[in-house]
Design a protein around this motif. Structure first.
Motif, PDB file in Angstrom:
ATOM      1  N   ARG A 136      12.964  10.775 -99.161  1.00  5.82           N
ATOM      2  CA  ARG A 136      12.895   9.684-100.351  1.00  5.82           C
ATOM      3  C   ARG A 136      12.312   8.529 -99.794  1.00  5.82           C
ATOM      4  NH1 ARG A 136      11.306   8.878-105.051  1.00  5.82           N
ATOM      5  NH2 ARG A 136      12.259   7.027-106.048  1.00  5.82           N
ATOM      6  N   ASN A 137      12.961   8.040 -98.854  1.00  9.42           N
ATOM      7  CA  ASN A 137      12.219   6.752 -98.180  1.00  9.42           C
ATOM      8  C   ASN A 137      10.837   6.769 -97.802  1.00  9.42           C
ATOM      9  OD1 ASN A 137      14.644   5.410 -98.503  1.00  9.42           O
ATOM     10  ND2 ASN A 137      15.376   5.695 -96.146  1.00  9.42           N
ATOM     11  N   ASP A 141       8.015   4.603 -99.477  1.00 13.76           N
ATOM     12  CA  ASP A 141       6.961   3.949 -98.299  1.00 13.76           C
ATOM     13  C   ASP A 141       5.603   4.455 -98.910  1.00 13.76           C
ATOM     14  OD1 ASP A 141       8.978   2.620 -97.170  1.00 13.76           O
ATOM     15  OD2 ASP A 141       8.984   3.893 -95.243  1.00 13.76           O
ATOM     16  N   GLN A 142       5.163   5.667 -99.055  1.00 13.65           N
ATOM     17  CA  GLN A 142       3.985   6.088 -99.273  1.00 13.65           C
ATOM     18  C   GLN A 142       3.445   5.566-100.835  1.00 13.65           C
ATOM     19  OE1 GLN A 142       3.306  10.242 -99.477  1.00 13.65           O
ATOM     20  NE2 GLN A 142       1.269  10.125 -99.810  1.00 13.65           N
ATOM     21  N   GLU A 143       4.711   5.455-101.550  1.00 10.23           N
ATOM     22  CA  GLU A 143       4.253   4.941-102.800  1.00 10.23           C
ATOM     23  C   GLU A 143       3.946   3.508-102.810  1.00 10.23           C
ATOM     24  OE1 GLU A 143       6.323   4.665-107.533  1.00 10.23           O
ATOM     25  OE2 GLU A 143       7.364   5.899-105.940  1.00 10.23           O
ATOM     26  N   VAL A 144       4.649   2.782-102.023  1.00 10.53           N
ATOM     27  CA  VAL A 144       4.460   1.050-102.190  1.00 10.53           C
ATOM     28  C   VAL A 144       3.017   0.984-101.402  1.00 10.53           C
ATOM     29  CG1 VAL A 144       5.261  -0.700-100.652  1.00 10.53           C
ATOM     30  CG2 VAL A 144       6.844   0.605-101.850  1.00 10.53           C
ATOM     31  N   THR A 148       0.166  -1.209-102.965  1.00  6.63           N
ATOM     32  CA  THR A 148      -0.207  -1.976-102.303  1.00  6.63           C
ATOM     33  C   THR A 148      -1.845  -1.911-102.177  1.00  6.63           C
ATOM     34  OG1 THR A 148       1.820  -2.483-101.010  1.00  6.63           O
ATOM     35  CG2 THR A 148      -0.251  -3.678-100.209  1.00  6.63           C
ATOM     36  N   SER A 149      -2.348  -0.945-102.022  1.00  5.91           N
ATOM     37  CA  SER A 149      -3.688  -0.647-101.660  1.00  5.91           C
ATOM     38  C   SER A 149      -4.507  -0.675-103.109  1.00  5.91           C
ATOM     39  CB  SER A 149      -4.066   0.693-101.218  1.00  5.91           C
ATOM     40  OG  SER A 149      -5.276   0.910-101.253  1.00  5.91           O
TER      41      SER A 149
END
Length: 383
Positions: A136-137, A141-144, A148-149
């Motif tokens: 989940r983390n 992280d990938q979603e954030v 961000t990108s």
């Protein structure tokens, strides 16, 4: 038995054949088993198969269980595999030592089957929960990172859209924006080789300079068409009007920052460049007549980039001039128009400037489009 249990793989490590047979008898019906009779073999199997739980004997020849646990913890591929120590050593300090190494539990021999099975089930449930949390983390992280990108892309497009808005209203072309931002970045990288600039020109600051540079002439949107689009030289009173564009650009960026309700690093640099890129080293520039290092470094870089590009580029009202002519003008302005150290950086980058100019050269089609813009604007100019 459940299907879930069959998904779990246990690695049993013990140098005693009888102990391995006992563990096999207790566990093989519910779990997939891997066995190892030495520490070295256990490490190889663990790295190759990534078991869900390791049942590890402590007292083994050559490499004891403590050393095996230490190496498992040091390896990124196995550090998240829980280790349950099995040992005849029952002293509290022995147990504490094993737990401090990273083991999740400690069972004393001789083993009580019901206790062993209960501890195994408990540790596997914890392992499953930990794996789900890590996944989940990782997903978060990938979603954030993706968000961000996306935000960065929107940020960059917004800057270029604002800069292009100004560009559509004057004699410059879009490639002028690309050339000048690349000139500025090249100068910044060169200057940071000097100790006095190294601290203020880190990678992040240079990237902000690069992205802010296209906004240097944003204030031109506020200049009347009959002056901004004039194909020839300005009359003195017209030039006085043109000299307002740095303040107009600065004011627009200040307003944008106020609407955001918080300071934005790239807008801070964009404001400096917009307001001060026509200042001169000797104080004879505008709009504030700053001199020397009172002029922000970002604006001193832009001053050379802007003048160089203006000289070498074709415009609808003038032919291009050779690189050597631009170099001569900048060299002549050293210490009067331009910061001497920035000039020295420029002189060491002549070939790079020429490469940038060639890479983003204006095409005939671009200039024709600009000519069409001026032609379309003529009714407004005479109205």
């Amino acid at each position: 038995m459940t299907d879930d249990k069959h998904r779990h793989t246990l690695l049993v490590v013990d140098d005693g054949p009888e102990n391995l047979r006992l563990m096999h008898e207790l566990l093989h019906r519910d779990y997939q088993l891997r066995v190892a009779s030495s520490g070295a073999n256990a490490l190889a199997i663990a790295q190759r198969t990534a078991p869900d739980l390791i049942l590890l004997d402590v007292m083994m020849p050559d490499m004891d269980g403590y050393e095996v646990c230490r190496r498992l913890q040091a390896n990124p591929l196995t550090r998240d595999v829980p280790v349950l120590f099995l040992t005849a050593k029952q002293q509290a300090e022995d147990q504490q030592y094993g737990l401090d190494l990273g083991a999740v539990d400690y069972l004393s021999k001789p083993l009580e089957p019901t206790v062993l099975l209960a501890r195994v089930r408990s540790q596997l449930r914890l392992k499953l929960a930990a794996d789900q949390l890590r996944q989940r983390n990782a997903d978060l992280d990938q979603e954030v990172a993706q968000r961000t990108s996306e935000l960065q892309a929107v940020h960059d497009v917004t800057i270029l859209a604002l800069a292009s808005l100004a560009e559509t209203r004057d004699n410059e072309t879009g490639n002028h924006l690309r050339r000048t931002q690349n000139y500025v970045r090249a100068l910044a990288y060169k200057l940071r080789e000097l100790p006095r600039f190294a601290a203020v020109l880190d990678d992040e600051s240079i990237e902000l300079l690069y992205k802010s540079a296209p906004l240097h002439d944003i204030g031109k949107v506020g200049i009347p068409d009959h002056i901004l689009l004039k194909p020839g030289r300005f009359e003195p009173h017209e030039f006085e009007v043109m000299k307002h564009h740095p303040r107009l650009g600065y004011a627009a960026l200040v307003k944008a920052e106020e609407l955001l309700g918080m300071p934005v690093p790239f807008l801070r640099i964009a404001k400096e460049i917009a307001l001060y890129h026509h200042e001169k080293w000797d104080g004879s520039g505008y709009p504030e007549g700053l001199s020397g290092e009172a002029i922000p470094l970002s604006a001193r870089l832009m001053a050379i980039a802007d003048v160089y590009d203006a000289v070498i580029s074709r415009r609808v009202y003038k032919p291009e001039m050779p690189h050597a002519k631009a170099v001569a003008i900048i060299r002549e302005g050293c210490g009067t128009h331009f910061d001497p150290q920035v000039v020295q950086a420029f002189l060491s980058l002549e070939q790079e400037f020429q490469d940038i100019a060639q890479r983003y050269a204006d095409t005939d089609e671009t200039l024709q489009a600009k000519q069409q813009l001026l032609t379309t604007a003529q009714p407004r100019l005479s109205a």
